[in-house]
Write a protein that holds these residues in place. Structure first.
Motif, PDB file in Angstrom:
ATOM      1  N   THR A 257     -16.781  -1.002  -7.633  1.00 28.76           N
ATOM      2  CA  THR A 257     -16.585  -0.259  -6.381  1.00 28.76           C
ATOM      3  C   THR A 257     -15.295  -0.697  -5.691  1.00 28.76           C
ATOM      4  OG1 THR A 257     -18.971  -0.032  -6.112  1.00 28.76           O
ATOM      5  CG2 THR A 257     -17.609   0.308  -4.156  1.00 28.76           C
ATOM      6  N   LEU A 258     -15.096  -2.031  -5.609  1.00 31.81           N
ATOM      7  CA  LEU A 258     -13.878  -2.527  -4.975  1.00 31.81           C
ATOM      8  C   LEU A 258     -12.634  -2.091  -5.742  1.00 31.81           C
ATOM      9  CD1 LEU A 258     -14.971  -6.173  -4.010  1.00 31.81           C
ATOM     10  CD2 LEU A 258     -14.679  -4.202  -2.490  1.00 31.81           C
ATOM     11  N   LEU A 259     -12.700  -2.104  -7.056  1.00 28.91           N
ATOM     12  CA  LEU A 259     -11.543  -1.721  -7.858  1.00 28.91           C
ATOM     13  C   LEU A 259     -11.220  -0.239  -7.673  1.00 28.91           C
ATOM     14  CD1 LEU A 259      -9.414  -2.434  -9.961  1.00 28.91           C
ATOM     15  CD2 LEU A 259     -11.124  -1.981 -11.752  1.00 28.91           C
ATOM     16  N   ALA A 260     -12.254   0.591  -7.608  1.00 30.09           N
ATOM     17  CA  ALA A 260     -12.000   2.025  -7.390  1.00 30.09           C
ATOM     18  C   ALA A 260     -11.321   2.252  -6.044  1.00 30.09           C
ATOM     19  CB  ALA A 260     -13.315   2.800  -7.461  1.00 30.09           C
ATOM     20  N   GLN A 261     -11.787   1.510  -5.007  1.00 34.46           N
ATOM     21  CA  GLN A 261     -11.166   1.644  -3.689  1.00 34.46           C
ATOM     22  C   GLN A 261      -9.716   1.168  -3.717  1.00 34.46           C
ATOM     23  OE1 GLN A 261     -11.960   3.100  -0.962  1.00 34.46           O
ATOM     24  NE2 GLN A 261     -10.283   2.280   0.321  1.00 34.46           N
ATOM     25  N   GLN A 262      -9.483   0.043  -4.419  1.00 38.47           N
ATOM     26  CA  GLN A 262      -8.127  -0.492  -4.460  1.00 38.47           C
ATOM     27  C   GLN A 262      -7.188   0.417  -5.244  1.00 38.47           C
ATOM     28  OE1 GLN A 262      -7.339  -3.040  -2.631  1.00 38.47           O
ATOM     29  NE2 GLN A 262      -5.163  -2.995  -3.229  1.00 38.47           N
ATOM     30  N   GLU A 263      -7.704   1.103  -6.259  1.00 40.13           N
ATOM     31  CA  GLU A 263      -6.887   2.073  -6.987  1.00 40.13           C
ATOM     32  C   GLU A 263      -6.396   3.171  -6.052  1.00 40.13           C
ATOM     33  OE1 GLU A 263      -5.716   1.928  -9.906  1.00 40.13           O
ATOM     34  OE2 GLU A 263      -7.002   0.697 -11.182  1.00 40.13           O
ATOM     35  N   ARG A 264      -7.263   3.625  -5.153  1.00 37.08           N
ATOM     36  CA  ARG A 264      -6.852   4.673  -4.193  1.00 37.08           C
ATOM     37  C   ARG A 264      -5.819   4.132  -3.207  1.00 37.08           C
ATOM     38  NH1 ARG A 264     -12.460   5.849  -4.713  1.00 37.08           N
ATOM     39  NH2 ARG A 264     -12.948   4.572  -2.879  1.00 37.08           N
ATOM     40  N   VAL A 265      -5.994   2.854  -2.798  1.00 36.37           N
ATOM     41  CA  VAL A 265      -5.019   2.253  -1.874  1.00 36.37           C
ATOM     42  C   VAL A 265      -3.655   2.179  -2.536  1.00 36.37           C
ATOM     43  CG1 VAL A 265      -4.387   0.123  -0.681  1.00 36.37           C
ATOM     44  CG2 VAL A 265      -6.741   0.965  -0.573  1.00 36.37           C
ATOM     45  N   VAL A 266      -3.612   1.782  -3.815  1.00 31.39           N
ATOM     46  CA  VAL A 266      -2.344   1.676  -4.520  1.00 31.39           C
ATOM     47  C   VAL A 266      -1.662   3.038  -4.592  1.00 31.39           C
ATOM     48  CG1 VAL A 266      -1.316   1.229  -6.785  1.00 31.39           C
ATOM     49  CG2 VAL A 266      -2.971  -0.377  -5.839  1.00 31.39           C
ATOM     50  N   GLN A 267      -2.412   4.074  -4.871  1.00 28.04           N
ATOM     51  CA  GLN A 267      -1.831   5.416  -4.945  1.00 28.04           C
ATOM     52  C   GLN A 267      -1.231   5.842  -3.598  1.00 28.04           C
ATOM     53  OE1 GLN A 267      -4.878   8.013  -6.443  1.00 28.04           O
ATOM     54  NE2 GLN A 267      -4.886   7.072  -8.505  1.00 28.04           N
ATOM     55  N   ARG A 268      -1.951   5.581  -2.483  1.00 32.37           N
ATOM     56  CA  ARG A 268      -1.432   5.951  -1.159  1.00 32.37           C
ATOM     57  C   ARG A 268      -0.183   5.143  -0.811  1.00 32.37           C
ATOM     58  NH1 ARG A 268      -7.008   6.010   0.272  1.00 32.37           N
ATOM     59  NH2 ARG A 268      -6.784   3.921   1.193  1.00 32.37           N
ATOM     60  N   GLN A 269      -0.211   3.841  -1.129  1.00 33.63           N
ATOM     61  CA  GLN A 269       0.935   2.989  -0.808  1.00 33.63           C
ATOM     62  C   GLN A 269       2.183   3.439  -1.575  1.00 33.63           C
ATOM     63  OE1 GLN A 269       0.946   1.099   1.647  1.00 33.63           O
ATOM     64  NE2 GLN A 269      -0.596  -0.521   1.655  1.00 33.63           N
ATOM     65  N   GLN A 270       1.999   3.780  -2.834  1.00 37.39           N
ATOM     66  CA  GLN A 270       3.155   4.220  -3.615  1.00 37.39           C
ATOM     67  C   GLN A 270       3.698   5.549  -3.093  1.00 37.39           C
ATOM     68  OE1 GLN A 270       1.627   4.213  -7.592  1.00 37.39           O
ATOM     69  NE2 GLN A 270       2.090   2.027  -7.956  1.00 37.39           N
ATOM     70  N   ALA A 271       2.800   6.412  -2.627  1.00 34.46           N
ATOM     71  CA  ALA A 271       3.259   7.688  -2.042  1.00 34.46           C
ATOM     72  C   ALA A 271       4.038   7.450  -0.750  1.00 34.46           C
ATOM     73  CB  ALA A 271       2.064   8.595  -1.780  1.00 34.46           C
ATOM     74  N   LEU A 272       3.573   6.501   0.072  1.00 37.01           N
ATOM     75  CA  LEU A 272       4.272   6.203   1.334  1.00 37.01           C
ATOM     76  C   LEU A 272       5.626   5.563   1.070  1.00 37.01           C
ATOM     77  CD1 LEU A 272       1.282   4.878   3.481  1.00 37.01           C
ATOM     78  CD2 LEU A 272       2.464   7.085   3.702  1.00 37.01           C
ATOM     79  N   VAL A 273       5.705   4.745  -0.016  1.00 36.88           N
ATOM     80  CA  VAL A 273       7.004   4.141  -0.342  1.00 36.88           C
ATOM     81  C   VAL A 273       8.006   5.224  -0.703  1.00 36.88           C
ATOM     82  CG1 VAL A 273       8.205   2.713  -2.023  1.00 36.88           C
ATOM     83  CG2 VAL A 273       6.062   1.914  -1.022  1.00 36.88           C
ATOM     84  N   LYS A 274       7.562   6.228  -1.490  1.00 39.74           N
ATOM     85  CA  LYS A 274       8.460   7.300  -1.881  1.00 39.74           C
ATOM     86  C   LYS A 274       8.942   8.096  -0.656  1.00 39.74           C
ATOM     87  CE  LYS A 274       6.564   7.951  -6.521  1.00 39.74           C
ATOM     88  NZ  LYS A 274       5.873   8.883  -7.435  1.00 39.74           N
ATOM     89  N   GLN A 275       8.044   8.203   0.371  1.00 38.60           N
ATOM     90  CA  GLN A 275       8.423   8.954   1.575  1.00 38.60           C
ATOM     91  C   GLN A 275       9.231   8.105   2.563  1.00 38.60           C
ATOM     92  OE1 GLN A 275       4.756  10.495   3.143  1.00 38.60           O
ATOM     93  NE2 GLN A 275       4.316  11.737   1.295  1.00 38.60           N
ATOM     94  N   GLY A 276       9.322   6.788   2.286  1.00 40.97           N
ATOM     95  CA  GLY A 276      10.120   5.911   3.138  1.00 40.97           C
ATOM     96  C   GLY A 276       9.382   5.412   4.353  1.00 40.97           C
TER      97      GLY A 276
END
Length: 373
Positions: free
Chosen positions: A115-134
């Motif tokens: 469960t924790l890993l699934a949640q962290q996978e979603r966090v990583v995806q959002r963080q990478q999207a925010l990095v691309k947007q600056g």
């Protein structure tokens, strides 16, 4: 009739009878002694095996001591001394409640980490999207990735612990590693056993070894690969054909013997470890040897002779013999292939004696007639 004439007649009759008796005796002497009743066999070339005979000892190749692979209290014993078992048969059971509890805890931990890993996978995806947007720095996204990787490793460790618990539950059930027979039951219900404590002593019955002690003088004739015929006194009806696998390089100190080792499969032979075995090791093979029954060889003043039968007469042949085995003599000189020699009754023969063979019984009434070629 006068008495004197009667006397003359009686004397004449006696002389005539005496003459007839002498004539019959002379006829018998002229005919010679009666024919000797014998049996015969035809000499044919055959393969002659030259062998060494020895009494050896049987050993079990596989005789494992089955020990406890987990610690715990024995709750059930299914094996006992003398029981024949197959590979995988249950012999005993050790209390596995602790492993079951640990298994449930491992399952819960795996579910939490998933469960924790699934949640962290979603966090990583959002963080990478925010990095691309600056909107955030790359360092924040790297922290999220590191936390995700750490959760993956924790999940792998939890799964390994769960596998260990499952193996512990499997090991709590003691099973036979090979087909065999239980030689000794060591454990009883209620015993607490530690890791490695012996529980049973098992003897594998399918693979066996014969240890054959031979004199040092036989070393030059022995080599691995020689054919061996094994017969146990306990199973005469089940001979075993095998080969020498190895020859021990040293001579025994106690018996001054050279050991030949023969490994073989004990399928259906019923042999047991520790028993004795009679072995015949074929060291050489002589082709086209002429063999006759030992009854055919007769000792005479001239030496050993064989009587060759031809045209109702026995011809005496002086022979030179070789090996004697299995009721047969090897003839090195004196006869040829195809000769017919006397067997039973040969000891009563002389040179040029008349012989006769047993009459064959007529076929029984109602028996089918033999077809002629």
């Amino acid at each position: 009739m006068p008495a004197r004439a009667t006397l003359y007649i009686l004397v004449a009759l006696c002389m005539a009878l005496a003459g007839c008796g002498r004539d019959a005796e002379s006829a018998r002497k002229a005919a010679g002694p009666p024919a000797v009743l014998i049996t015969t066999t035809q000499v044919e070339p055959r393969s002659l095996e030259i062998y060494e005979e020895v009494v050896g000892t049987l050993e079990n190749v596989i005789d494992p001591t089955i020990g406890a692979e987990v610690a715990g209290r024995v709750t059930r014993v299914l094996g006992f001394t003398g029981k024949k078992v197959k590979q995988g048969d249950a012999l005993a059971e050790i209390d596995a409640v602790d492993f079951e509890i640990q298994g449930r805890a491992d399952a819960a931990e795996i579910a939490r980490l998933q469960t924790l890993l699934a949640q962290q996978e979603r966090v990583v995806q959002r963080q990478q999207a925010l990095v691309k947007q600056g909107f955030i720095a790359q360092n924040a996204a790297d922290d999220a990735v590191a936390q995700r990787n750490a959760l993956r490793e924790q999940l792998a460790a939890a799964r390994a612990r769960a596998e260990s618990s499952r193996r512990g539950m499997v090991k709590a059930r003691v099973v036979a590693p090979v087909d065999g027979e239980i030689e000794t039951q060591i454990v009883a219900v209620g015993d607490y056993v530690k890791l490695g404590d012996p529980l049973f002593r098992l003897v594998g019955v399918q693979r066996m070894r014969a240890r054959l002690p031979l004199p040092e003088t036989a070393a030059a004739r022995l080599r691995p690969g020689l054919k061996v015929r094994l017969v146990s006194p306990a199973a005469l009806q089940h001979p075993v054909e095998a080969k020498i696998d190895e020859i021990r390089p040293t001579v025994g100190v106690a018996n001054r013997a050279l050991d030949a080792i023969v490994n073989f499969q004990n399928e259906g032979a019923g042999l047991r470890g520790g028993g004795s075995v009679n072995a015949r090791i074929v060291v050489a093979t002589r082709e086209s040897a002429l063999m006759v029954p030992e009854e055919s060889v007769v000792l005479r003043p001239a030496g050993k002779v064989v009587y060759v039968v031809s045209a109702g007469r026995a011809e005496q042949r002086l022979v030179e013999t070789g090996l004697k085995q299995d009721g047969l003599y090897e003839i090195l000189k004196g006869i040829a292939p195809g000769d017919v020699v006397a067997v039973d009754g040969a000891g009563f023969l002389t040179h040029d004696a008349a012989v006769t063979l047993p009459k064959q019984k007529p076929p029984a009434a109602g028996a089918p007639a033999q077809k002629k070629g």
